[in-house]
Motif scaffolding. Structure first.
Motif, PDB file in Angstrom:
ATOM      1  N   TRP A  14     -12.625   6.153   1.324  1.00 13.98           N
ATOM      2  CA  TRP A  14     -12.043   6.249   2.659  1.00 13.98           C
ATOM      3  C   TRP A  14     -12.413   7.560   3.348  1.00 13.98           C
ATOM      4  O   TRP A  14     -12.497   7.617   4.587  1.00 13.98           O
TER       5      TRP A  14
ATOM      6  N   THR B 241      -3.905   2.139  -1.247  1.00 13.87           N
ATOM      7  CA  THR B 241      -3.398   3.248  -0.441  1.00 13.87           C
ATOM      8  C   THR B 241      -3.697   3.000   1.032  1.00 13.87           C
ATOM      9  O   THR B 241      -4.699   2.373   1.383  1.00 13.87           O
TER      10      THR B 241
ATOM     11  N   PHE C 221       0.384  11.969  -1.006  1.00 18.60           N
ATOM     12  CA  PHE C 221       1.327  10.868  -0.810  1.00 18.60           C
ATOM     13  C   PHE C 221       2.540  11.334  -0.019  1.00 18.60           C
ATOM     14  O   PHE C 221       3.031  12.447  -0.208  1.00 18.60           O
TER      15      PHE C 221
ATOM     16  N   ALA D 127      -3.494   1.201  -7.449  1.00 22.91           N
ATOM     17  CA  ALA D 127      -2.599   0.969  -6.323  1.00 22.91           C
ATOM     18  C   ALA D 127      -3.381   1.079  -5.020  1.00 22.91           C
ATOM     19  O   ALA D 127      -4.226   1.967  -4.864  1.00 22.91           O
TER      20      ALA D 127
ATOM     21  N   TYR E  31      -6.207   3.881  -5.360  1.00 29.89           N
ATOM     22  CA  TYR E  31      -5.982   5.093  -6.146  1.00 29.89           C
ATOM     23  C   TYR E  31      -5.668   4.636  -7.554  1.00 29.89           C
ATOM     24  O   TYR E  31      -4.770   3.822  -7.753  1.00 29.89           O
TER      25      TYR E  31
ATOM     26  N   ASN F  65      -4.260   5.413   4.020  1.00 33.22           N
ATOM     27  CA  ASN F  65      -4.516   6.830   4.252  1.00 33.22           C
ATOM     28  C   ASN F  65      -4.506   7.127   5.745  1.00 33.22           C
ATOM     29  O   ASN F  65      -5.400   6.693   6.477  1.00 33.22           O
TER      30      ASN F  65
ATOM     31  N   ASP G 161      -7.721   2.027   0.918  1.00 34.28           N
ATOM     32  CA  ASP G 161      -8.526   2.333  -0.261  1.00 34.28           C
ATOM     33  C   ASP G 161      -7.665   2.042  -1.486  1.00 34.28           C
ATOM     34  O   ASP G 161      -6.626   1.396  -1.387  1.00 34.28           O
TER      35      ASP G 161
ATOM     36  N   SER H 248       0.839  -1.197   0.000  1.00 39.11           N
ATOM     37  CA  SER H 248       0.000   0.000   0.000  1.00 39.11           C
ATOM     38  C   SER H 248       0.871   1.242   0.000  1.00 39.11           C
ATOM     39  O   SER H 248       1.906   1.288   0.664  1.00 39.11           O
ATOM     40  N   LYS H 249       0.443   2.251  -0.727  1.00 40.16           N
ATOM     41  CA  LYS H 249       1.171   3.518  -0.793  1.00 40.16           C
ATOM     42  C   LYS H 249       0.632   4.419   0.313  1.00 40.16           C
ATOM     43  O   LYS H 249      -0.575   4.665   0.386  1.00 40.16           O
ATOM     44  N   PRO H 250       1.517   4.943   1.191  1.00 39.11           N
ATOM     45  CA  PRO H 250       1.042   5.750   2.316  1.00 39.11           C
ATOM     46  C   PRO H 250       0.716   7.192   1.917  1.00 39.11           C
ATOM     47  O   PRO H 250       1.437   7.816   1.144  1.00 39.11           O
ATOM     48  N   THR H 251      -0.396   7.674   2.443  1.00 39.25           N
ATOM     49  CA  THR H 251      -0.780   9.068   2.284  1.00 39.25           C
ATOM     50  C   THR H 251      -1.018   9.648   3.674  1.00 39.25           C
ATOM     51  O   THR H 251      -1.227   8.909   4.640  1.00 39.25           O
TER      52      THR H 251
END
Length: 171
Positions: free
Chosen positions: A160, A120, A76, A118, A112, A122, A110, A41-44
């Motif tokens: 989210w 995420t 991000f 990808a 994106y 959040n 969630d 997961s890509k962190p935001t």
């Protein structure tokens, strides 16, 4: 949450074709150098700005995906950036303001979709604006303060955000 079925077809290390590994968690694996690409997961980091009147600020997205929909200010994280530092940076970039009384609300998963889908992660904070004149910039087309009964539930940019706002309003 639906898992992504897309994966990179070529190894980022040597350029050879990849294939999905076997097992419960399937990841692209290089057919030549054995490199495995773990898609995480890509962190935001985002902020739900609040004011003394009990209003919540949302920003209108000026870019895709979901251009024109309401969002929380944020974005991000940069490599090695902590979530709170990233959230503060994003508010400065997007609205030209600094924050006070920053409190963690929660973490929401969630997806994106831009060039590929990808996952995420959040990380959401609640805070007040400490200083600065609010001026939309970067990828923000506008902003508005909403009373809780006025929130644009059907025009929120991502699922989210709905859950984060519900959690905030429950507290």
């Amino acid at each position: 949450m639906k898992k992504s079925t897309a994966f990179f077809k070529y190894c980022p290390v040597c350029g050879a074709p990849t294939k999905l590994s076997t097992g419960v968690h399937r990841h692209p694996k290089c057919t030549r150098c054995d490199f495995t690409f773990y898609q995480n997961s890509k962190p935001t980091a985002s902020i739900i700005p609040i004011n003394a009147r009990g209003e919540i600020m949302l920003v209108k997205r000026g870019i895709n995906p979901r251009k024109g929909y309401w969002d929380t200010p944020g974005g991000f994280l940069e490599e090695w950036e902590t979530p709170e530092v990233g959230a503060r940076r994003e508010l400065k970039e997007e609205l030209g303001v600094t924050l006070k009384n920053v409190k963690l609300l929660g973490v929401y998963l969630d997806a994106y979709v831009e060039h590929y889908r990808a996952a995420t992660m959040n990380i959401v904070y609640v805070a007040e604006i400490a200083s600065g004149r609010i001026k939309p910039q970067d990828d923000v087309a506008g902003y508005r303060w909403f009373r809780p009964v006025q929130l644009p539930w059907k025009r929120l940019a991502f699922p989210w955000i709905r859950q984060a706002l519900k959690d905030y309003l429950r507290n």
